[in-house]
Design an enzyme around this catalytic site. Structure first.
Site, short mmCIF file in Angstrom:
data_model
loop_
_atom_site.label_atom_id
_atom_site.label_comp_id
_atom_site.label_asym_id
_atom_site.label_seq_id
_atom_site.Cartn_x
_atom_site.Cartn_y
_atom_site.Cartn_z
N SER A 157 9.98 34.60 -5.34
CA SER A 157 10.90 35.10 -6.35
C SER A 157 12.26 35.43 -5.73
CB SER A 157 10.28 36.32 -7.05
OG SER A 157 10.99 36.70 -8.19
N ARG A 227 10.89 48.14 -17.00
CA ARG A 227 9.73 47.54 -16.34
C ARG A 227 8.83 46.84 -17.34
NH1 ARG A 227 8.47 45.29 -11.62
NH2 ARG A 227 6.28 45.57 -11.06
N ASP A 322 4.44 29.57 -14.65
CA ASP A 322 5.57 30.47 -14.39
C ASP A 322 6.74 30.07 -15.29
OD1 ASP A 322 7.63 32.02 -13.42
OD2 ASP A 322 7.39 31.41 -11.32
N HIS A 355 4.38 34.12 -13.35
CA HIS A 355 5.25 34.32 -12.19
C HIS A 355 4.56 35.13 -11.10
CE1 HIS A 355 8.96 34.53 -9.94
NE2 HIS A 355 8.98 35.85 -10.01
#
Length: 380
Positions: A157, A227, A322, A355
């Site tokens: 990432s 979040r 992803d 992901h």
């Protein structure tokens, strides 16, 4: 942690800190006269000093990638399934270094740090740092560790973006570049998600313009919402459906606005847990670092031109489900490398986990990493 440390675990580890008194000129134009990097190491540096591997963390990661800090720890480091004796990144063979990035909240200099000029935390006055800034600071850490060249730099990432920047900025200091679940720049959609997250934090009444430390509060509601939004993008629709479906917590509709669906309960739990340990100002900085990353920007928009000077061998890994950094984004990197006749291997791992797959012990994924690192170790 159990009383007996598993044979493939690095065991108890202690973070280290390196202070730098050499001014660091940031991309923003700001200067850091002094700063510290917190980091951990696993394994031993060999006599030739050629077995060092740098692990770069993602947005919410830190330096604690493997092992335990205390026997009572409930969980090991964030990539413990990958790093350790006999694991894909085998610490019997490699010396692994994982630093906490500047601007983070894991011990490196950042918003929580005391500003020398004022004696108070930097807070919102800590300058925005970029991926290039991180890589320069990591190169200085390598100098202190007397590592002239990394055997490999590895990251997923946002960590994968750092790997790309390492290969561009210091082509002779990195032999292998392992770019996992990354992209050459954020899509407009991803920038939009980051802006929603930042707006949630900055709109929290406890944010106080970023000076919440002085009020002895934290914008936990805003950070929790940030979040929650982010976490949705880390998982695939298939895995969310498989784990939660439309299951109701009480087995029936309550015709209100409290938690009813299991997915609502899960997201709130994830958001609350994150807000309890991560700093909001650091989250703002990290998302901006993501937004700004675009190595092609300095090369007339050409990624191939940006990667033309790279000397490392590349392994690029993507995951089929992803959608945050889709396989198509990894293939952009592969095409740009091939346009320069660089040595690159690419694999798209079949995974339903989205992901977050790059953090998980998916057998095929680990097999690829294990095989690649075995070839690095043997010099093939």
């Amino acid at each position: 942690m159990t009383d007996t440390i598993p044979a493939d675990n690095v065991g108890l580890v202690s973070p280290k800190s390196q202070r730098f008194n050499e001014t660091l000129a940031l991309d923003s134009g700001a200067l850091l006269d002094t700063y510290e990097l917190r980091y951990e190491t696993y394994g031993e540096l060999n006599a030739a000093r050629d077995n060092a591997v740098l692990v770069c963390h993602a947005l919410s990661g830190d330096h604690h990638a493997a092992g335990f800090h205390d026997p009572g720890d409930a969980k090991p480091g964030w990539w413990d399934n990958c790093i350790g004796p006999g694991k894909p990144l085998d610490t019997n063979r490699f010396f692994v270094v994982c630093p906490n990035n500047l601007g983070g909240c894991g011990g490196s200099t950042g918003p929580l740090s005391i500003r020398p000029e004022t004696g108070k935390p930097y807070g919102p006055d800590f300058p925005i740092v970029t991926v290039r800034d991180w890589v320069v600071s990591q190169a200085r850490l390598a100098d202190e560790l007397e590592v002239e060249q990394w055997a490999a730099v590895l990251g997923g990432s946002l960590g994968g973006m750092q790997v790309l920047q390492w290969a561009i900025k210091y082509p002779t200091r990195i032999r292998h570049a392992l770019v996992v679940a990354a992209a050459p720049k954020l899509s407009t959609q991803n920038i939009a998600f980051n802006e929603i997250a930042r707006h949630a934090i900055r709109s929290d009444p406890n944010f106080h313009g970023g000076h919440y430390y002085e009020h002895d509060v934290a914008p936990e509601r805003g950070l929790m919402l940030a979040r929650m939004v982010g976490h949705i993008t880390y998982l695939s629709d298939d895995v969310l459906h498989a784990k939660f479906g439309r299951e109701l917590r009480d087995g029936k509709f309550n015709f209100g606005f409290d938690i009813e669906f299991q997915i609502e309960s899960y997201l709130r739990h994830q958001g609350e847990a994150f807000a309890g340990h991560f700093d909001a100002n650091s989250y703002l900085l990290m998302t901006k670092s993501l937004d700004y990353f675009d190595p092609a920007q300095l090369h007339r928009g050409s990624l191939a031109e940006a990667l033309s000077g790279c000397d490392a061998r590349f392994l690029v890994i993507s995951f089929s489900s992803d959608w945050r950094f889709s396989p198509a984004r990894s293939r952009e990197i592969v095409r740009a490398l091939l346009d320069n006749d660089h040595d690159v291997s690419y694999i798209d791992i079949d995974s339903e986990l989205g992901h977050d797959s790059f953090l998980l012990p998916i057998p095929r994924y680990h097999q690829v990493l294990r095989t690649y690192f075995a070839k690095i170790q043997t010099g093939r």
